[in-house]
Design a protein around this motif. Structure first.
Motif, short mmCIF file in Angstrom:
data_model
loop_
_atom_site.label_atom_id
_atom_site.label_comp_id
_atom_site.label_asym_id
_atom_site.label_seq_id
_atom_site.Cartn_x
_atom_site.Cartn_y
_atom_site.Cartn_z
N SER A 29 0.79 -1.24 0.00
CA SER A 29 0.00 0.00 0.00
C SER A 29 0.83 1.29 0.00
N HIS A 30 2.17 1.18 -0.09
CA HIS A 30 2.93 2.44 -0.10
C HIS A 30 4.27 2.31 -0.82
N ILE A 31 4.30 2.77 -2.07
CA ILE A 31 5.53 2.75 -2.87
C ILE A 31 5.79 4.18 -3.36
N ILE A 131 -2.20 9.73 -2.40
CA ILE A 131 -1.54 11.02 -2.17
C ILE A 131 -0.94 10.99 -0.78
N GLU A 132 0.30 11.43 -0.62
CA GLU A 132 0.88 11.53 0.71
C GLU A 132 1.15 13.00 1.00
N ASN A 133 0.30 13.53 1.79
CA ASN A 133 0.32 14.90 2.28
C ASN A 133 -0.77 15.76 1.65
N ALA A 158 -1.48 14.34 6.45
CA ALA A 158 -0.31 15.19 6.64
C ALA A 158 0.96 14.36 6.48
N HIS A 159 2.11 15.02 6.57
CA HIS A 159 3.39 14.29 6.56
C HIS A 159 4.19 14.77 7.76
N ILE A 160 5.51 14.88 7.64
CA ILE A 160 6.30 15.43 8.75
C ILE A 160 6.12 16.94 8.71
N SER A 206 -1.92 7.64 8.74
CA SER A 206 -0.47 7.54 8.97
C SER A 206 0.10 8.96 8.97
N HIS A 207 1.10 9.18 9.80
CA HIS A 207 1.80 10.48 9.88
C HIS A 207 1.10 11.53 10.75
N VAL A 208 -0.20 11.44 10.99
CA VAL A 208 -0.83 12.52 11.76
C VAL A 208 -0.66 12.28 13.26
N SER A 227 -1.91 3.75 6.10
CA SER A 227 -1.31 3.15 4.90
C SER A 227 0.10 2.63 5.13
N HIS A 228 0.81 3.20 6.12
CA HIS A 228 2.16 2.70 6.44
C HIS A 228 2.55 3.11 7.85
N SER A 229 2.12 2.28 8.82
CA SER A 229 2.42 2.52 10.24
C SER A 229 2.50 1.17 10.94
N PRO A 238 6.85 7.88 17.40
CA PRO A 238 5.59 8.62 17.19
C PRO A 238 4.88 8.26 15.88
N ARG A 239 5.62 7.71 14.89
CA ARG A 239 5.00 7.30 13.62
C ARG A 239 4.22 5.99 13.74
N ASN A 240 4.46 5.27 14.85
CA ASN A 240 3.72 4.02 15.06
C ASN A 240 2.45 4.29 15.85
N SER A 341 5.59 -1.40 2.20
CA SER A 341 7.06 -1.40 2.21
C SER A 341 7.66 -0.02 2.48
N ASP A 342 7.02 1.03 1.95
CA ASP A 342 7.62 2.37 1.88
C ASP A 342 8.90 2.36 1.04
N PHE A 343 8.99 1.42 0.10
CA PHE A 343 10.14 1.40 -0.81
C PHE A 343 10.17 2.73 -1.56
ZN LIG Z 1 5.43 8.33 4.80
#
Ligand SMILES: [Zn+2]
Length: 404
Positions: A29-31, A131-133, A158-160, A206-208, A227-229, A238-240, A341-343
């Protein structure tokens, strides 16, 4: 005779082991993709590349489908910042479309859950878009409709760094972020969630920040995704996700896509310190002001020193990754987990360094005693169920609006 039997059994074993992997419909779910995706031959997935995901790696590893990500990093909450973010997002949308247009014999677009299944039946891989962010929306909620039309089916709010929609789990120092900006979601953020429900875009928490995640789950009329946590109880980052958020996502029939991002899988301070020193070294070497992930990780000096770090402070293993998944399954059951994966965006662990090693994940799940049915759920069915629910909710809403 015994010679014949030996080879006979080896042949039978080989024939039986092929469907072991092929029977699972696998979805990552995250490439992430670079800004020059498809423009630079080094970043064309039809070529043999150094990217963690390209077609031949997907085929080798039996990775059937993925969400390719339109990611834009957080910057200033100004008209200028919003304008630039949208331009950058459009580059990535076009790049993904270009990939689909150039290789229709290899990869098919996935605009609804069934497209993922149909592509597999045709022996092809498939690509959906996330979309990421939500930064890229600026203050224009109507852009969501345009992004939906371009194929976006989930959006990480959101993101960082905090944005106009939501507080982040990690405030951004370079933007002088306070600990919190909105106390969770902003008023605009709440409108964005409602619009996403209406359009059928999955809400990704994820990320918020924890507060924002809980508010989003409560507010969303359809199930949400992470999607990736991974699980904070296993690795305190904090991302988990903490247990209460995992439970809330499950209570609302959502899904947590455990992520193979090394520093979320295992907290390893020595490794982190070594990486931070390396980043400073590369920033000095190149004369840039800050670490630029895409540019600097491709620096030959970075690669040499990163190999040394991986040797001295080994990456977490696939088994440690599965520990996160196990933990969530024990907490809320088998129906609410998946894999990412966040590859291309920092993902990669020992045993799953790129898409060609995807079968190691299936093997590890089998070794842990997960049944075939469980593994089908983990690899895609849970995620596709949520996507279907979100789509159906949107259809129901548009019917209601017509009859209103
Ligand atoms: Zn991310």
């Amino acid at each position: 005779m015994s010679f014949f039997y030996k080879y006979f059994f080896i042949l039978i074993f080989l024939l039986l082991s092929i469907p072991v992997y092929a029977e699972y419909l696998t979805l990552d779910s995250h490439i992430d993709i670079p800004f020059d995706y498809m423009d630079n031959p080094k970043h064309d997935p039809g070529n043999s590349t150094e990217m963690q995901v390209d077609f031949s790696k997907m085929e080798t590893g039996g990775l059937d489908s993925g969400f390719f990500i339109v990611y834009v990093g957080q910057s200033n909450l100004t008209d200028e910042g919003f304008k630039k973010a949208k331009e950058q997002a459009m580059l990535k949308f076009s790049a993904i479309h270009k990939m689909l247009q150039k290789y229709p014999d290899k990869i098919l677009p996935a605009l609804e859950p069934d497209d993922i299944r149909k592509a597999k039946e045709k022996g092809k891989i498939s690509a959906a878009i996330g979309i990421e962010n939500g930064y890229i929306l600026g203050n224009n909620i109507n852009l969501l409709e345009d992004f939906y039309d371009l194929g976006a089916r989930y959006m990480t709010l959101a993101h960082i760094g905090h944005n106009q929609i939501s507080d982040s789990s990690i405030p951004k120092k370079s933007l002088n972020d306070p600990l919190e900006m909105h106390g969770g979601l902003s008023i605009f953020g709440k409108q964005v969630i409602s619009k996403m429900n209406e359009l059928g875009i999955m809400v990704d928490i994820s990320h918020v920040s924890d507060k924002a995640a809980l508010q989003a789950i409560q507010l969303s009329e359809a199930p949400v995704i992470a999607s990736h946590s991974s699980a904070r109880a296993i690795a305190n980052h904090p991302r988990n996700l903490p247990d209460n958020i995992i439970k809330e996502i499950a209570n609302n029939s959502g899904v947590i896509q455990v992520v193979a991002f090394s520093s979320y899988v295992e907290i390893n301070k020595e490794r982190n310190n070594a990486i931070n020193s390396l980043r400073k070294f590369i920033v000095n070497l190149t004369g840039d002001k800050v670490f630029i992930y895409r540019k600097h990780t491709e620096n030959p000096q970075y690669k040499i020193k990163m190999d040394e770090i991986n040797r001295d402070f080994p990456l977490p293993s696939v088994d440690q990754f599965i520990d996160h998944l196990d933990y969530i399954v024990n907490l809320v059951g088998i129906d609410y987990v998946g894999i990412s994966s966040d590859f291309g965006g920092g993902g990669g662990i020992d045993g799953w360094m790129d898409a060609s090693q995807t079968k190691n994940i299936t093997s590890a799940l089998l070794k842990r005693g997960y049944s075939k049915n469980d593994i089908k759920k983990i690899w895609s069915e849970n995620f596709l169920r949520v996507w279907t629910d979100v789509t159906n909710h949107s259809k129901k809403k548009s019917k209601q609006n017509l009859s209103d």
